[in-house]
Scaffold this active site. Sequence first.
Site, PDB file in Angstrom:
ATOM      1  N   ASN A 183       1.150  -1.741   0.079  1.00  0.00           N
ATOM      2  CA  ASN A 183       0.685   0.184  -0.134  1.00  0.00           C
ATOM      3  C   ASN A 183       1.173   1.392  -0.097  1.00  0.00           C
ATOM      4  OD1 ASN A 183       0.987   0.436   2.650  1.00  0.00           O
ATOM      5  ND2 ASN A 183      -0.488  -0.590   3.712  1.00  0.00           N
ATOM      6  N   LYS A 184       2.465   1.277  -0.316  1.00  0.00           N
ATOM      7  CA  LYS A 184       2.796   2.187   0.297  1.00  0.00           C
ATOM      8  C   LYS A 184       3.312   2.871  -1.400  1.00  0.00           C
ATOM      9  CE  LYS A 184       3.302   1.832   4.203  1.00  0.00           C
ATOM     10  NZ  LYS A 184       2.879   0.907   4.909  1.00  0.00           N
TER      11      LYS A 184
END
Length: 373
Positions: A183-184
């Site tokens: 999710n980065k």
Amino acid sequence: MSNFIPVNEPLLDGNEKKYLCECIDTGWISSEGPFVQRLEKEFAARVGRRFGIAVANGSVALDAAVAALDLGPGDEVILPTFTIISCAAAIVRAGATPVLVDSESDTWNMDLSQVEQKITSRTRAVMAVHIFGLPVDMDALLAITQPRGIKVIEDAAQMHGQTCRDQPCGSFGDMSTFSFYPNKHITTGEGGIIVTDDEGLAERCRSLRNLCFKPEKRFVHEELGWNFRMSNLQAAVGCAQLERLDTFITRKRQMGCRYDELLVGVPGIQKPLVRTAWAENIYWVYGLVLDDGVPYDAEEAIRRLAAQGIGCRPFFWPMHEQPVFRRMGLFTGESYPVAERLARRGFYLPSGLALTETQIRRVADVTRGVLVS
């Protein structure tokens, strides 16, 4: 539900497949492969650091950083209570004492006025954690720590490409850590990196991530380390992602602005700050905090959104309310009202880089319907 919109979906349509095939074709799939050193060098340069040490994930990056600074029993480390448990866990596992501060209600970052209040003769370090899209004012923090000789670990896990007063996040303090979770802004699947300007700390982290093998006598160990290594396969994906970081940042800010536009006039919510005096929001995630007048909490809001095909995630649960730490006798009787409210009334909407304009509009429409009804 076929049209379910997940809270995150990464974007992997650059050179990821090409570089992975190169790993397979050459046989370099382990941590000895060339993409690891390439990622370390290029990522460190991107954030203005001399050295990068790639590791297995962002959590172990914190463990290695704490160990490299020799933090241990008798040492106090100040950090926000509103953060992921990895931060406090690294301190506790080292035998040091975590000392908590509350958050600012608008930025959701640590309250720097409380940092100064919590400093004692035993304070060895501050762990500054940038939250969700806006960074801690690092200049203000360093003005507190540097005259006192207090070390700073900058947890920039969510801040790839962000700046603080025009300086890259990840360039502040003694050491900085990043996560490369899916999710980065940059992902390697699982992975992380430590960056520093201190050659001694860099060498220490390299040793700790690699079982503390001695170069001159590999299987004789003077101390215990970990296997925190990153594989060449992971690093190959990271190199491809890093090539597109500027594009990703532009996309994230466009998404944040679009949510802002589509949620104008929705009652009962606090939206993310667009900017502070030291940074423009990078919108790692698009968070909402329910006003006290809304007759349900974040957990119920998430349930209602999920029922209509929208995946959301709650904000962090504060460290002083974690059962594992309470059983250890930590933080007894402590209260941090801002963090407690954020935990109970905060959540974030789908924010992944693969999110489309159509999906953003649908998320906003459903959110408006849930919160207005």
